[in-house]
Motif scaffolding. Structure first.
Motif, PDB file in Angstrom:
ATOM      1  N   GLN A 351     -14.482   9.117  -5.011  1.00 49.01           N
ATOM      2  CA  GLN A 351     -13.778  10.390  -5.162  1.00 49.01           C
ATOM      3  C   GLN A 351     -12.976  10.746  -3.929  1.00 49.01           C
ATOM      4  O   GLN A 351     -11.828  11.196  -4.031  1.00 49.01           O
ATOM      5  N   SER A 352     -13.523  10.534  -2.759  1.00 46.14           N
ATOM      6  CA  SER A 352     -12.849  10.913  -1.522  1.00 46.14           C
ATOM      7  C   SER A 352     -11.591  10.089  -1.289  1.00 46.14           C
ATOM      8  O   SER A 352     -10.510  10.632  -1.019  1.00 46.14           O
ATOM      9  N   GLU A 353     -11.715   8.767  -1.391  1.00 44.01           N
ATOM     10  CA  GLU A 353     -10.554   7.906  -1.159  1.00 44.01           C
ATOM     11  C   GLU A 353      -9.501   8.093  -2.239  1.00 44.01           C
ATOM     12  O   GLU A 353      -8.292   8.094  -1.944  1.00 44.01           O
ATOM     13  N   ASP A 354      -9.960   8.209  -3.480  1.00 45.25           N
ATOM     14  CA  ASP A 354      -9.013   8.370  -4.579  1.00 45.25           C
ATOM     15  C   ASP A 354      -8.201   9.647  -4.417  1.00 45.25           C
ATOM     16  O   ASP A 354      -6.972   9.646  -4.580  1.00 45.25           O
ATOM     17  N   ARG A 355      -8.876  10.734  -4.080  1.00 45.93           N
ATOM     18  CA  ARG A 355      -8.172  11.999  -3.928  1.00 45.93           C
ATOM     19  C   ARG A 355      -7.222  11.957  -2.746  1.00 45.93           C
ATOM     20  O   ARG A 355      -6.089  12.467  -2.829  1.00 45.93           O
ATOM     21  N   ALA A 356      -7.627  11.317  -1.645  1.00 44.27           N
ATOM     22  CA  ALA A 356      -6.748  11.200  -0.474  1.00 44.27           C
ATOM     23  C   ALA A 356      -5.479  10.421  -0.819  1.00 44.27           C
ATOM     24  O   ALA A 356      -4.377  10.765  -0.366  1.00 44.27           O
ATOM     25  N   LEU A 357      -5.633   9.388  -1.636  1.00 38.93           N
ATOM     26  CA  LEU A 357      -4.468   8.596  -2.045  1.00 38.93           C
ATOM     27  C   LEU A 357      -3.487   9.435  -2.847  1.00 38.93           C
ATOM     28  O   LEU A 357      -2.267   9.409  -2.584  1.00 38.93           O
ATOM     29  N   ILE A 358      -4.001  10.172  -3.811  1.00 42.11           N
ATOM     30  CA  ILE A 358      -3.117  10.999  -4.635  1.00 42.11           C
ATOM     31  C   ILE A 358      -2.449  12.077  -3.784  1.00 42.11           C
ATOM     32  O   ILE A 358      -1.254  12.372  -3.965  1.00 42.11           O
ATOM     33  N   PHE A 380       2.847  -1.223  -9.196  1.00 40.88           N
ATOM     34  CA  PHE A 380       1.748  -1.549 -10.110  1.00 40.88           C
ATOM     35  C   PHE A 380       0.925  -2.717  -9.578  1.00 40.88           C
ATOM     36  O   PHE A 380       1.459  -3.747  -9.179  1.00 40.88           O
ATOM     37  N   GLY A 381      -0.374  -2.529  -9.557  1.00 36.06           N
ATOM     38  CA  GLY A 381      -1.269  -3.565  -9.070  1.00 36.06           C
ATOM     39  C   GLY A 381      -1.792  -3.316  -7.679  1.00 36.06           C
ATOM     40  O   GLY A 381      -2.675  -4.030  -7.206  1.00 36.06           O
ATOM     41  N   GLY A 382      -1.216  -2.293  -6.989  1.00 39.37           N
ATOM     42  CA  GLY A 382      -1.844  -1.891  -5.743  1.00 39.37           C
ATOM     43  C   GLY A 382      -1.090  -2.111  -4.459  1.00 39.37           C
ATOM     44  O   GLY A 382      -1.704  -2.094  -3.392  1.00 39.37           O
ATOM     45  N   ALA A 383       0.232  -2.304  -4.517  1.00 36.43           N
ATOM     46  CA  ALA A 383       0.995  -2.479  -3.272  1.00 36.43           C
ATOM     47  C   ALA A 383       2.322  -1.745  -3.383  1.00 36.43           C
ATOM     48  O   ALA A 383       3.132  -2.050  -4.271  1.00 36.43           O
ATOM     49  N   ILE A 384       2.552  -0.778  -2.501  1.00 37.52           N
ATOM     50  CA  ILE A 384       3.817  -0.047  -2.481  1.00 37.52           C
ATOM     51  C   ILE A 384       4.804  -0.852  -1.647  1.00 37.52           C
ATOM     52  O   ILE A 384       4.586  -1.074  -0.453  1.00 37.52           O
ATOM     53  N   LEU A 398      -3.235   3.680   2.372  1.00 43.36           N
ATOM     54  CA  LEU A 398      -4.404   4.088   1.593  1.00 43.36           C
ATOM     55  C   LEU A 398      -4.565   3.264   0.329  1.00 43.36           C
ATOM     56  O   LEU A 398      -5.702   3.038  -0.138  1.00 43.36           O
ATOM     57  N   LEU A 399      -3.465   2.793  -0.230  1.00 42.79           N
ATOM     58  CA  LEU A 399      -3.521   2.011  -1.468  1.00 42.79           C
ATOM     59  C   LEU A 399      -3.939   0.564  -1.215  1.00 42.79           C
ATOM     60  O   LEU A 399      -4.486  -0.087  -2.111  1.00 42.79           O
ATOM     61  N   ALA A 400      -3.734   0.068  -0.020  1.00 43.84           N
ATOM     62  CA  ALA A 400      -3.935  -1.355   0.280  1.00 43.84           C
ATOM     63  C   ALA A 400      -5.303  -1.901  -0.134  1.00 43.84           C
ATOM     64  O   ALA A 400      -5.390  -3.015  -0.671  1.00 43.84           O
ATOM     65  N   PRO A 401      -6.410  -1.195   0.068  1.00 49.69           N
ATOM     66  CA  PRO A 401      -7.716  -1.778  -0.295  1.00 49.69           C
ATOM     67  C   PRO A 401      -8.066  -1.716  -1.780  1.00 49.69           C
ATOM     68  O   PRO A 401      -9.116  -2.235  -2.174  1.00 49.69           O
ATOM     69  N   TYR A 402      -7.232  -1.121  -2.592  1.00 54.69           N
ATOM     70  CA  TYR A 402      -7.555  -0.973  -4.010  1.00 54.69           C
ATOM     71  C   TYR A 402      -7.402  -2.305  -4.748  1.00 54.69           C
ATOM     72  O   TYR A 402      -6.546  -3.128  -4.413  1.00 54.69           O
ATOM     73  N   VAL A 403      -8.225  -2.489  -5.768  1.00 56.14           N
ATOM     74  CA  VAL A 403      -8.231  -3.708  -6.575  1.00 56.14           C
ATOM     75  C   VAL A 403      -7.458  -3.454  -7.869  1.00 56.14           C
ATOM     76  O   VAL A 403      -7.650  -2.423  -8.528  1.00 56.14           O
ATOM     77  N   ALA A 404      -6.600  -4.396  -8.233  1.00 57.98           N
ATOM     78  CA  ALA A 404      -5.817  -4.258  -9.458  1.00 57.98           C
ATOM     79  C   ALA A 404      -6.729  -4.287 -10.675  1.00 57.98           C
ATOM     80  O   ALA A 404      -7.689  -5.054 -10.727  1.00 57.98           O
ATOM     81  N   ARG A 405      -6.429  -3.428 -11.675  1.00 53.31           N
ATOM     82  CA  ARG A 405      -7.213  -3.453 -12.912  1.00 53.31           C
ATOM     83  C   ARG A 405      -6.700  -4.506 -13.871  1.00 53.31           C
ATOM     84  O   ARG A 405      -7.384  -4.874 -14.832  1.00 53.31           O
ATOM     85  N   LYS A 406      -5.481  -5.013 -13.661  1.00 58.68           N
ATOM     86  CA  LYS A 406      -4.954  -6.133 -14.442  1.00 58.68           C
ATOM     87  C   LYS A 406      -3.841  -6.800 -13.650  1.00 58.68           C
ATOM     88  O   LYS A 406      -3.205  -6.172 -12.794  1.00 58.68           O
ATOM     89  N   ALA A 407      -3.604  -8.066 -13.930  1.00 59.14           N
ATOM     90  CA  ALA A 407      -2.606  -8.830 -13.182  1.00 59.14           C
ATOM     91  C   ALA A 407      -1.193  -8.417 -13.588  1.00 59.14           C
ATOM     92  O   ALA A 407      -0.963  -7.924 -14.694  1.00 59.14           O
TER      93      ALA A 407
END
Length: 458
Positions: A351-358, A380-384, A398-407
């Motif tokens: 919740q904390s990281e997700d909210r900070a990203l938004i 899309f996929g986690g890299a701006i 902040l987005l860099a450590p996120y894992v893609a939900r699909k390729a």
């Protein structure tokens, strides 16, 4: 159009009749001079077991309104009131549409087939009960795009041109007429409850509350039924508000008679998609005060839900209703986070990281001229990408450590431009139809939107 690979059986229903005839008026369809099939949504029809209809039967049911087997024997114009731009109007109701049929879909949900442009009813007032062909085309485009973007929306099932020439003040006239059928998860509005409260009809409010809880939420109701109903509506509409924001969508007319208690968006008139994250962007030319501007939509929907709470106050103590109403923001915040993460194609972390990203993405978009659609396609996929400016540096990190939900292996992600639905393209699609009766661009756009939806969806 692509059909559901496992079509559902047709399972008719007539549950609306449980409410009794004080909730609706039996009506007849207008006798249209022509019936030219322009759009049939076999993908939606498959979900309710109607994709097997041939075109002749389709026209009989959805332009001539021959009843579907074992469903409603006659169309019903539903009665309701509502606040329109926050002015209460007790003289509205289904004025150019009606409930034509009910059935269950492939998810076991009770569904309604409602019309738009099917003729005059006791609630038409000074209107002709008709729909312009352009209005029908615009509703197809809105519902297809919103469905692709994961928004809880009605679906346009059918559009049939009627051979009538209509006079309108807000588009070149005479203009072509049409009748549309939409597939809804229910057709009960906040304004349906407001009418009963206005009439001081406590028995009617209890009956409607129990009906909605039982048939749309699988909830047995009971003494605290009004509170539980409000809780369902708060959760659903908070989620819808969040989905509008993540989609960059502006409905345009968020009156209380346009808010479905199931939390499903419907009835698309002056809608637009926002080119950039501009909070003051409006869709309706008559929304002079910006009441329903892009950034004010959660506030507007919350205000409408407040009118439901006021109506339910007639049959419930105030305190628990107020407590539920006050939870709208608590549901909206995680919902908007989830909706934006979904469009970014990444899995939530915490919740904390997700909210900070938004909280980093939203002001970066707001403070730039970046296209909403281009930003989400590229990220899309986690890299701006770095070509987005320095204002995105914090969000990028902040987005860099996120894992893609699909390729990103769908061809859509390699396209030069994102799939979007901005007003210039809408007008261009309509111009081809109006000037040359050329439906090529519309059909191609529907296929492109569905391809986009396949790339984005799970």
């Amino acid at each position: 159009m692509t059909a559901n690979p496992q079509p559902a059986p047709f399972r008719p229903a007539t549950t609306i009749l449980e409410l009794g005839d004080s909730f609706y008026d039996a009506v007849e369809s207008a006798p249209f001079p022509q019936a030219i099939l322009r759009f049939r949504n076999d993908r939606a029809a498959a979900s309710i077991g109607l994709d097997g209809l041939d075109d002749a039967s389709w026209v009989q049911h959805f332009a001539r309104f021959v009843p579907l087997p074992d469903s409603l024997p006659q169309p019903l114009a539903l009665r309701y009131h509502g606040h329109q731009f926050r002015v209460y109007n007790p003289e509205i109701g289904d004025g150019r549409g009606f409930l034509f049929a009910q059935m269950y879909d492939d998810r076991g949900r009770l569904m309604d087939l409602g019309t738009k442009g099917s003729g005059r009813t006791p609630w038409s007032r000074f209107g002709d009960g008709r729909l312009t062909l352009k209005g029908g085309v615009r509703e197809i485009l809105a519902t297809e795009m919103l469905e692709a973007l994961g928004v809880n929306t009605s679906r346009t099932l059918s559009l049939i041109e009627t051979g009538e020439a209509l006079e309108r003040n807000d588009e070149p006239s005479p203009t072509r007429g049409a009748v549309m059928v939409r597939l809804n998860h229910g057709h009960i509005r906040i304004g349906t409850f407001q009418r009963l409260a206005h009439l001081r009809d406590e028995d009617g409010l209890r009956t409607l509350t129990d009906y909605v809880l039982r048939h749309y939420f699988g909830d047995p109701g009971g003494l605290d039924g009004p509170v539980r109903l409000l809780d369902h509506v708060v959760r659903g509409t908070a989620t819808l508000s969040a989905q509008f924001m993540a989609a960059g969508f502006v409905h345009g007319v968020l009156n209380s008679d346009n808010i479905n208690v199931t939390g499903e968006s419907f009835d698309y008139g002056p809608w637009r998609f926002n080119p950039t994250w501009a909070p003051d962007f409006t869709a309706a030319y008559f929304d002079h005060a910006g009441l329903y501007a892009f950034g004010r939509q959660p506030e507007a929907i919350h205000w409408d839900v407040m009118q439901l709470a006021v109506s339910l106050r007639l049959i419930s103590p105030a305190e628990p209703l107020i407590a539920v109403l006050d939870s709208f923001g608590d549901h909206y915040q995680p919902a908007v986070t989830d909706a934006i993460l979904w469009r970014l194609g990444v899995r939530p972390r915490n919740q904390s990281e997700d909210r900070a990203l938004i909280q980093a993405i939203e002001p970066a978009l707001r403070g730039s001229d970046t296209s909403i659609d281009r930003f989400f396609q590229a990220s899309f996929g986690g890299a701006i990408p770095t070509h987005f400016g320095a204002e995105f540096d914090e969000a990028r990190a902040l987005l860099a450590p996120y894992v893609a939900r699909k390729a990103r292996d769908h061809a859509y992600w390699q396209a030069d431009a994102p799939c979007s639905m901005l007003i210039d393209e809408v007008e261009s699609i309509w111009a081809d139809i109006a000037e040359r009766d050329d439906w090529t661009a519309l059909n191609a756009k529907i296929l492109a939107i569905r391809d986009f939806g396949a790339a984005l969806g799970d």
